[in-house]
Enzyme design. Structure first.
Site, PDB file in Angstrom:
ATOM      1  N   HIS A 127       2.833  -1.132   2.867  1.00 57.61           N
ATOM      2  CA  HIS A 127       1.796  -0.914   3.876  1.00 57.61           C
ATOM      3  C   HIS A 127       1.658  -2.099   4.825  1.00 57.61           C
ATOM      4  CE1 HIS A 127       0.810   1.848   0.570  1.00 57.61           C
ATOM      5  NE2 HIS A 127       0.391   2.639   1.523  1.00 57.61           N
ATOM      6  N   ASP A 150       5.573  13.712  -7.416  1.00 56.61           N
ATOM      7  CA  ASP A 150       4.562  12.706  -7.089  1.00 56.61           C
ATOM      8  C   ASP A 150       3.159  13.206  -7.408  1.00 56.61           C
ATOM      9  OD1 ASP A 150       6.442  10.960  -6.169  1.00 56.61           O
ATOM     10  OD2 ASP A 150       6.215  11.486  -4.061  1.00 56.61           O
TER      11      ASP A 150
END
Length: 760
Positions: free
Chosen positions: A695, A600
């Site tokens: 989110h 990542d």
């Protein structure tokens, strides 16, 4: 000399705001309790500044979610889809804008990174006919509350130029149609604040970026409208995160009463400003770093401050933090486990308030001030710490050569080799890595760390969690599985705990967005990997399924950007050290039979300098660091990477240079707008644009995901398109994670059927 800071952390000493928000969102508390807790945190923040001895107390820096969102609500800049009864902007509307409206199935507003920080802001929307009106009066009320405490308030407003430049528009130039009505609202707010304070802080950090010609042309008239709204107070034009450079002329001609410079990141501005500063303008010196945890060299700061004082006179000089202290942890006093030498060299937000005050009250007398002498002693001890330098690590980084930065074959030749063993269907489905960190996981980790659970029992618990996570993914019919990261506390901290050169705080939390806080590790010395960090857990997960399991690692640039790094260490050198450590882990995973590895780099764009002139050199060493981590594997091993909310359009060519086999990116909140970069640039490798926003607690429908995937297919060929959420699922609960992923898999299946029925 007078002193102030640009802002203070909002979360509370012990993340009280995080817990209060999450209780409120879950219906466990009401609005009254939430707002009472907010008032308590604000008052405590004000008293911290007063007790430190700062002359002005900042108001308007507190937020229940995001200060840009607060500005939108204050100015009535609320998209039509969120307006409640009679257009009222209440707390429900506020959180719907931030998190989405589940009942009405309305997605949240877009979110992205605040300049080059890890803080996320809500992106303003400028669409349709301009329509604004005064909304929230919180800033006015807070300013009056500080006055009632017998203190001198300094309210802060996000400036109109920055607000407009950071927003998105539905057509070219549309944002500027909103300027006149927005300025009227700004002027009305400022006029109400005018009789209550000496200074009003107008934040315009966009001046430290490459402004568009349209923004430059409108800046002075916009600020003149604001200046016309004050009669007793003065406006402070506040810039930070870099130098003003070519925008210096605009700042000096702003007709404001003062100018703030970030002298930590924009020190080159000082001499030209001293040469040209109008006599009517004061200068605020941002000498205390608001973005790191190390003590300021107060002697060095005092020398610089004294030069400015002697030039301008003490009445025209203000001592300040470089930027808001939002980006620093709250209070060092809660840290008892740090090595004494390191702790003595650190400074959190509370301590930074004292540093600013020391500069003000010392009279900048370097020899006479006992506080400056103590500061010098602490820094001397830190810099002489023998733990910092390891010759073997530096020898290894010096030996890096070009052959270590390239895979054996190109992507075009690697892909068929990988597909031969993967045998993936069209539009393969996967997740970004993490699955919910449940109360049970957190409780067991806490017991283990306190010694209340032995290591064998803790590992047995984690294996059970991993096994259940694999089983859930198989039931969902995902194509590439992950182990879920049950053993990990944080994507950077977990790895830092297993690397030399890191140390960790107990309570060094920093807000990332809303209730989401991170606790950045501290890099104090040379970095090395003593042993494998993830291999046993990933290998165990792979043993529980016949499907491929993807390993997740955090990349070197992200570890660098999301840590607090010693200021006397070279960031590019530290990044190379991190890259070598991750490279070793990648090779060990491959040896263990793990053939899909995700590295990542969520912070690649975030770490980029704000000015175009400085970006290429950063991107060159950042991309090389990623390639160093990934280039040691065989062609059959598939390398993935993931990137979070960022603007990729300008750097898509550099992202291609990473040469990851698959890149996944967050794109659902913008409804795949990020894919425009791939329309203009023929990105050569596989792409997984996020199809739903993790989110938000809202569960996306099958139809929505199908629509987003069809948008993606307009730009990305079907044989190079992956299907995945926007980001990891760590912060979500299992019911919503499973429901969302089930819809994602169903949407993918529908598209696969369409592709079979209509191959063209």
């Amino acid at each position: 000399m007078n002193t102030h800071i640009l802002g203070f952390p909002r979360i509370g000493r012990n993340r009280e705001l995080k817990r209060a928000l999450e209780h409120f969102w879950k219906g466990r508390s009401d609005e009254t309790a939430l707002l009472e807790l907010a008032r308590s945190i604000k008052k405590n923040n004000w008293l911290i500044q007063a007790e430190a001895g700062l002359n002005w107390i900042t108001t308007g820096d507190f937020s229940l979610y995001d200060h840009v969102l607060d500005t939108l609500c204050m100015l009535g800049l609320v998209p039509d889809r969120f307006h409640g009864e009679q257009g009222k902007i209440d707390l429900t509307t506020y959180f719907h804008m931030a998190r989405g409206d589940i009942e009405r199935n309305v997605p949240a507003m877009e979110m992205t990174k605040w300049f080059d920080t890890n803080y996320h802001y809500i992106v303003p929307e400028f669409a349709g006919e301009p329509s604004v009106r005064l909304g929230s009066s919180r800033l006015l009320n807070d300013t009056k509350a500080v006055l009632a405490l017998g203190l001198r308030p300094k309210p802060v407003l996000l400036g109109p130029l920055t607000l407009l430049c950071l927003g998105k528009q539905d057509r070219p130039g549309a944002r500027w149609a909103w300027m006149a009505p927005l300025l009227e609202m700004y002027a009305r707010v400022i006029a109400k604040l005018d009789p209550l304070c000496d200074w009003i802080q107008i934040d315009e950090p966009v001046l430290c970026t490459d402004l568009s010609p349209e923004a430059r042309a409108r800046a002075l008239s916009a600020w003149a409208r604001l200046a016309g709204a004050v009669s007793g107070s003065r406006l402070l034009l506040t810039t930070y995160f870099g130098p003003l450079a070519e925008n210096l002329d605009l700042a000096l001609e702003s007709c404001f009463g003062g100018l703030h410079l970030d002298l930590v990141r924009g020190g080159e501005d000082l001499d030209p400003v001293l040469e040209r500063l109008p006599e009517s303008m004061s200068l605020s010196l941002g000498l205390v770093n608001g973005r790191n945890i190390w003590k300021t060299d107060l002697t060095e700061a005092a020398v610089l401050g004294r030069r400015v004082r002697d030039r301008l006179g003490p009445a025209r000089v203000l001592m300040a933090s470089s930027c808001s202290l939002l980006h620093a942890p709250v209070d060092l006093r809660s840290e008892s486990d740090l090595p004494a030498t390191l702790r003595a060299g650190m400074s959190f937000a509370v301590q930074k308030c004292h540093e600013v005050a020391v500069l003000g009250r010392s009279g900048l007398d370097i020899e006479a001030s006992e506080e400056l002498k103590a500061n010098r002693a602490d820094l001397a001890s830190l810099r002489s710490d023998p733990l910092v330098c390891r010759a073997t690590v530096r020898e290894r980084t010096a030996a890096i050569d070009d052959t270590m930065l390239h895979r054996k074959q190109t992507y075009a030749l690697r892909k068929p080799v990988q597909q031969a063993w993967l045998k993936l269907p069209p539009l393969p489905t996967t997740t970004i890595g993490s699955f919910p960190q449940t109360k049970s996981i957190r409780a067991q980790r806490k017991k283990w760390k306190k010694g209340l659970l032995d290591h064998e029992a803790y590992e047995a618990f984690l294996r059970e969690e991993i096994g259940e996570t694999i089983a859930r993914q198989e039931a969902l019919r995902l194509d590439v599985l992950v182990h879920g990261e049950a053993e990990r506390n944080d994507m950077v901290e977990y790895f830092g705990e297993r690397l030399d050169g890191f140390c960790f705080t107990q309570n060094g939390w920093v807000q990332s967005y809303g209730s989401r806080c991170v606790k950045p590790p501290v890099i104090f010395g040379d970095v090395a990997r003593p042993q494998a960090m993830t291999v046993p857990w990933i290998s165990y997960a792979q043993s529980r399924t016949d499907k491929p399991v993807k390993a997740m690692l955090t990349g070197p640039v992200t570890m660098l950007c999301w840590s607090f790094v010693r200021e006397d260490l070279s960031r590019s050198e530290v990044c190379r050290q991190l890259a070598l450590a991750i490279r070793d882990e990648v090779c060990d995973l491959e040896k263990a039979g793990i053939k899909i590895i995700q590295i990542d780099e969520a912070a690649l764009r975030e770490g980029m300098p704000l000015r175009h002139r400085d970006q290429e050199s950063y991107l060159a060493w950042a991309v090389d660091a990623f390639r160093l981590t990934s280039a040691g594997v065989e062609d059959s091993t598939q390398i993935h990477t993931h990137m979070c909310y960022s603007e990729f359009n300008e750097i898509v060519e550099w992202i291609a240079k990473l040469d990851a086999d698959v890149i996944s990116i967050e794109s659902s909140r913008s409804k795949m707008e990020l894919l425009e970069a791939f329309r203009r640039f023929a990105y050569p490798n596989d792409v997984g644009p996020g199809v739903y926003d993790i989110h938000s607690p809202r569960i996306p429908t099958v139809d929505e995901i199908v629509a987003l995937l069809k948008k993606a297919l307009e730009v990305i060929p079907a044989d190079r398109l992956w299907v995945n959420p926007d980001c990891g699922l760590k912060t979500r609960g299992w019911p919503e994670a499973v429901a969302s992923l089930r819809n994602m898999v169903e949407a993918t299946a529908l598209l696969r059927e369409e592709m079979i029925a209509d191959p063209a």
